[in-house]
Design an enzyme around this catalytic site. Structure first.
Site, short mmCIF file in Angstrom:
data_model
loop_
_atom_site.label_atom_id
_atom_site.label_comp_id
_atom_site.label_asym_id
_atom_site.label_seq_id
_atom_site.Cartn_x
_atom_site.Cartn_y
_atom_site.Cartn_z
N TRP A 14 -6.13 2.06 0.70
CA TRP A 14 -6.77 2.51 -0.55
C TRP A 14 -6.46 3.97 -0.85
O TRP A 14 -6.83 4.47 -1.91
CB TRP A 14 -8.29 2.29 -0.47
N LYS A 15 -5.85 4.67 0.10
CA LYS A 15 -5.54 6.10 -0.06
C LYS A 15 -6.81 6.85 -0.50
O LYS A 15 -7.91 6.49 -0.09
CB LYS A 15 -4.36 6.29 -1.02
N GLU A 170 8.23 2.09 5.41
CA GLU A 170 7.88 2.49 4.04
C GLU A 170 8.88 3.55 3.57
O GLU A 170 8.69 4.75 3.82
CB GLU A 170 6.47 3.09 4.01
N GLY A 237 -0.33 -0.34 -1.20
CA GLY A 237 -1.09 0.79 -1.73
C GLY A 237 -1.77 0.40 -3.03
O GLY A 237 -2.83 -0.25 -3.03
N GLY A 238 -1.17 0.77 -4.15
CA GLY A 238 -1.78 0.57 -5.47
C GLY A 238 -2.33 -0.83 -5.69
O GLY A 238 -3.47 -0.99 -6.16
#
Ligand code: 13P
Length: 269
Positions: A14-15, A170, A237-238
């Site tokens: 979720w950063k 990544e 991520g996003g």
């Protein structure tokens, strides 16, 4: 190279996103949709302050928790840091060496190695992120860069600890750009990583270690990555903040896990 016991791991990083309310809502919805999905392990990786409340929301489900970072030491005068020892009661995983920390916060290979050791010493499974910058790929040194990162991070890792390790490839240029690696490039690097692990730790551990792909993974492109022979899930991520997309990615990974790996239950390590 496929091993039936290699359960794909889909982890949502979720950063530095979500409010407290959003975090609780996401955890609740993901639990409703994804609890008990076979053939895949699903981890949510929220920001530090939401780890305990999210852990409470997920308690008793098959979803597990990770943290985005940990300190190099377990305890001490280190203002602002959070140690693996503190995370261990709540988390199964901890990300170490994410490129945002390496490149925006100056995290060195030595710090990454120390964090990986801290994770292992406290019973957490490290998700070690490796990956090259665009200029390193353009210069033809993508593999050399990843090899350097592996060499430093895993220098003092013992063979019996390798089974717990997850390595996330990544490529930095693919993160948050909407421009993922091609499945061919992701497979080639995942294979390179596995071969490196084999040369260092032997074939059995190379077969056991999970290698994820991360970088602009979404519900549309995920299947191509999830079906690669040396890729065992995704670090998202996003799209991990989007209920529909993340749920779909986890379900797809479960289908792949069941059909290609013969995995029917979530690994209970
Ligand atoms: P995006 O999926 O937003 O590209 O981020 C990938 C990532 O950095 C996961 O750790």
């Amino acid at each position: 190279m496929r091993q039936a016991r290699r359960v794909p791991l889909v982890a949502g990083n979720w950063k530095m996103h979500t409010t407290y309310e959003e975090a609780l809502r996401l955890a609740g919805v993901f639990r409703e949709r994804l609890d008990g999905v076979d053939g895949v392990e699903c981890a949510l990786i929220p920001p530090f302050p939401w780890i305990v409340p999210v852990a409470e929301r997920l308690s008793g489900s098959t979803l597990v928790l990770g943290a985005q970072n940990c300190a190099t030491i377990d305890e001490g005068a280190l203002t602002g840091e959070v140690s693996a020892r503190m995370l261990a009661p709540f988390c199964r995983y901890v990300i170490v060496g994410h490129s945002e920390r390496r490149h925006q916060l100056g995290e060195s290979d030595e710090m990454v190695a120390a964090k990986l050791q801290a994770a292992l010493r406290n019973g957490l499974a490290p998700i070690l992120c490796v990956g090259e910058l665009l200029e390193e790929r353009d210069q033809g040194i993508a593999e050399a860069t990843v090899e350097r990162q592996l060499l430093h991070a895993l220098r003092n890792v013992q063979a019996d600890q390798v089974r717990r390790l997850v390595i996330a490839y990544e490529p930095v240029w693919a993160i948050g750009t909407g421009r993922p690696a091609t499945p061919e490039d992701a497979q080639a690097m995942a294979r390179f990583i596995r071969q490196w692990v084999e040369a260092r730790f032997g074939a059995a551990l190379a077969d056991a270690v999970r290698v994820q792909y991360g970088g602009s993974v979404n519900a549309r492109n995920a299947e191509a990555f999830l079906r690669l022979p040396d890729v065992d899930g995704a670090l998202v991520g996003g799209a991990s903040l989007d209920v529909e997309q993340f749920s779909q990615i986890v379900r797809l990974a479960g289908e792949v896990g069941r059909s290609e790996h013969g995995v029917t239950a979530v690994d209970s390590r």
